[in-house]
Design a protein around this motif. Structure first.
Motif, PDB file in Angstrom:
ATOM      1  N   VAL A   1      10.012  -4.039  25.994  1.00 30.00           N
ATOM      2  CA  VAL A   1       9.734  -5.303  26.663  1.00 30.00           C
ATOM      3  C   VAL A   1       8.533  -5.958  25.986  1.00 30.00           C
ATOM      4  O   VAL A   1       7.593  -5.266  25.596  1.00 30.00           O
ATOM      5  CB  VAL A   1       9.461  -5.138  28.179  1.00 30.00           C
ATOM      6  N   VAL A   2       8.603  -7.261  25.833  1.00 29.78           N
ATOM      7  CA  VAL A   2       7.457  -8.030  25.344  1.00 29.78           C
ATOM      8  C   VAL A   2       6.844  -8.755  26.527  1.00 29.78           C
ATOM      9  O   VAL A   2       7.552  -9.432  27.289  1.00 29.78           O
ATOM     10  CB  VAL A   2       7.871  -9.047  24.261  1.00 29.78           C
ATOM     11  N   ILE A   3       5.544  -8.583  26.697  1.00 31.83           N
ATOM     12  CA  ILE A   3       4.823  -9.273  27.766  1.00 31.83           C
ATOM     13  C   ILE A   3       3.845 -10.237  27.110  1.00 31.83           C
ATOM     14  O   ILE A   3       2.940  -9.827  26.372  1.00 31.83           O
ATOM     15  CB  ILE A   3       4.091  -8.281  28.678  1.00 31.83           C
ATOM     16  N   ASP A   4       4.052 -11.491  27.370  1.00 33.02           N
ATOM     17  CA  ASP A   4       3.287 -12.563  26.735  1.00 33.02           C
ATOM     18  C   ASP A   4       2.282 -13.143  27.721  1.00 33.02           C
ATOM     19  O   ASP A   4       2.671 -13.741  28.726  1.00 33.02           O
ATOM     20  CB  ASP A   4       4.247 -13.656  26.253  1.00 33.02           C
ATOM     21  N   ALA A   5       0.997 -12.937  27.438  1.00 32.68           N
ATOM     22  CA  ALA A   5      -0.057 -13.559  28.245  1.00 32.68           C
ATOM     23  C   ALA A   5      -0.288 -14.959  27.690  1.00 32.68           C
ATOM     24  O   ALA A   5      -0.836 -15.117  26.589  1.00 32.68           O
ATOM     25  CB  ALA A   5      -1.330 -12.726  28.193  1.00 32.68           C
ATOM     26  N   GLY A   6       0.129 -15.966  28.416  1.00 29.18           N
ATOM     27  CA  GLY A   6       0.052 -17.335  27.921  1.00 29.18           C
ATOM     28  C   GLY A   6      -1.366 -17.814  27.668  1.00 29.18           C
ATOM     29  O   GLY A   6      -2.323 -17.352  28.278  1.00 29.18           O
ATOM     30  N   HIS A   7      -1.479 -18.747  26.697  1.00 30.93           N
ATOM     31  CA  HIS A   7      -2.740 -19.393  26.343  1.00 30.93           C
ATOM     32  C   HIS A   7      -3.725 -18.390  25.715  1.00 30.93           C
ATOM     33  O   HIS A   7      -3.297 -17.384  25.175  1.00 30.93           O
ATOM     34  CB  HIS A   7      -3.329 -20.112  27.550  1.00 30.93           C
ATOM     35  N   GLY A   8      -5.008 -18.659  25.764  1.00 32.22           N
ATOM     36  CA  GLY A   8      -5.999 -17.781  25.167  1.00 32.22           C
ATOM     37  C   GLY A   8      -6.847 -18.491  24.125  1.00 32.22           C
ATOM     38  O   GLY A   8      -6.440 -19.483  23.516  1.00 32.22           O
ATOM     39  N   GLY A   9      -8.056 -17.986  23.916  1.00 36.37           N
ATOM     40  CA  GLY A   9      -8.963 -18.583  22.946  1.00 36.37           C
ATOM     41  C   GLY A   9      -9.393 -19.980  23.359  1.00 36.37           C
ATOM     42  O   GLY A   9      -9.862 -20.192  24.482  1.00 36.37           O
ATOM     43  N   ALA A  10      -9.218 -20.930  22.453  1.00 37.91           N
ATOM     44  CA  ALA A  10      -9.632 -22.311  22.719  1.00 37.91           C
ATOM     45  C   ALA A  10      -8.733 -23.007  23.732  1.00 37.91           C
ATOM     46  O   ALA A  10      -9.037 -24.123  24.169  1.00 37.91           O
ATOM     47  CB  ALA A  10      -9.640 -23.104  21.414  1.00 37.91           C
ATOM     48  N   ASP A  11      -7.641 -22.365  24.095  1.00 39.43           N
ATOM     49  CA  ASP A  11      -6.686 -22.935  25.050  1.00 39.43           C
ATOM     50  C   ASP A  11      -6.733 -22.141  26.358  1.00 39.43           C
ATOM     51  O   ASP A  11      -6.086 -21.100  26.473  1.00 39.43           O
ATOM     52  CB  ASP A  11      -5.281 -22.894  24.453  1.00 39.43           C
ATOM     53  N   PRO A  12      -7.500 -22.611  27.347  1.00 37.15           N
ATOM     54  CA  PRO A  12      -7.631 -21.860  28.597  1.00 37.15           C
ATOM     55  C   PRO A  12      -6.464 -22.037  29.557  1.00 37.15           C
ATOM     56  O   PRO A  12      -6.380 -21.344  30.568  1.00 37.15           O
ATOM     57  CB  PRO A  12      -8.907 -22.445  29.205  1.00 37.15           C
ATOM     58  N   GLY A  13      -5.541 -22.958  29.245  1.00 36.64           N
ATOM     59  CA  GLY A  13      -4.486 -23.275  30.202  1.00 36.64           C
ATOM     60  C   GLY A  13      -5.042 -24.125  31.322  1.00 36.64           C
ATOM     61  O   GLY A  13      -6.027 -24.849  31.147  1.00 36.64           O
TER      62      GLY A  13
END
Length: 218
Positions: free
Chosen positions: A34-46
């Motif tokens: 399974v791939v679990i993708d934590a959205g955003h990150g770094g300069a993109d806080p969501g």
């Protein structure tokens, strides 16, 4: 008679394709990836919560708990990111496009049985809105089935009666692998923001997503 036979043949072909995709998603016999993708990150806080909570931080926290649940159950787990950094390399023009492309590459390399992209919702115009919402690619029957199983478990947690929805998003469309986006809750709702920042609640949330995925894979 001919129509019925053709329909039966189409069903067999579809089922065979499904089994082929699942078989290719096993890193060794009997082990799902399974791939679990934590959205955003770094300069993109969501999105930012009413109390200043960053979506990217909640996404990562939920993804790590969810990943641990899958590992403990014998799955091979691939996280697209494991810290607060983005996936774009050097921060420069086009960083968001590079970030998304890297996520696609990780998914294609892992060849998973399922991709779960973790996000948080926001609707400041209606701050009372709450509850987890799952999205799927309208062209993917397997994606819809996975989304509906996860949605059912999230509804038990939230007490809501929400339906999984079709969505036109990069993470749903970028590969042929069964993918969903799980919007865990609304950071524009002060109470839900508080819950999402709580470790015990994130355990329950991850458990709901995990159980829904197990139901789909079984």
């Amino acid at each position: 008679m001919v129509v019925a036979a053709a329909a039966a043949l189409a069903a067999v072909i579809a089922l065979s394709a499904c089994f082929a995709r699942i078989s290719s998603a096993m890193s060794s016999p009997g082990i799902f990836t399974v791939v679990i993708d934590a959205g955003h990150g770094g300069a993109d806080p969501g999105v930012i919560g009413v109390s200043g909570t960053k979506e990217s931080e909640i996404n990562l926290a939920v993804a790590k708990v969810l990943g641990e649940k899958f590992r403990n159950a014998g799955f091979r787990v691939v996280l697209t990111r494991e810290d607060e950094s983005g996936l774009y390399g050097v921060l420069s023009s086009g960083f968001k496009r590079r970030d998304m492309q890297k996520r696609k590459e990780i998914i294609e390399s892992a060849a998973p049985a399922a991709v779960i992209s973790v996000h948080q919702n926001s609707f400041p115009a209606q701050p009372s809105r709450r509850g987890g919402q799952v999205f799927y690619n309208v062209l993917s029957a397997e994606g819809r089935a996975l989304a509906e199983q996860i949605q059912a478990n999230l509804n038990v947690l939230s007490g809501k009666a929400l339906s999984a929805l079709a969505g036109d998003y990069f993470m749903l469309n970028c590969t042929a692998f069964t993918s969903v986006i799980v919007e865990c809750g609304f950071l524009s709702n002060a109470e839900e923001e508080r819950l999402l920042a709580d470790g015990d609640y994130r355990e329950k949330l991850a458990g709901a997503v995990f159980m829904g995925t197990l139901a789909f894979l079984s």
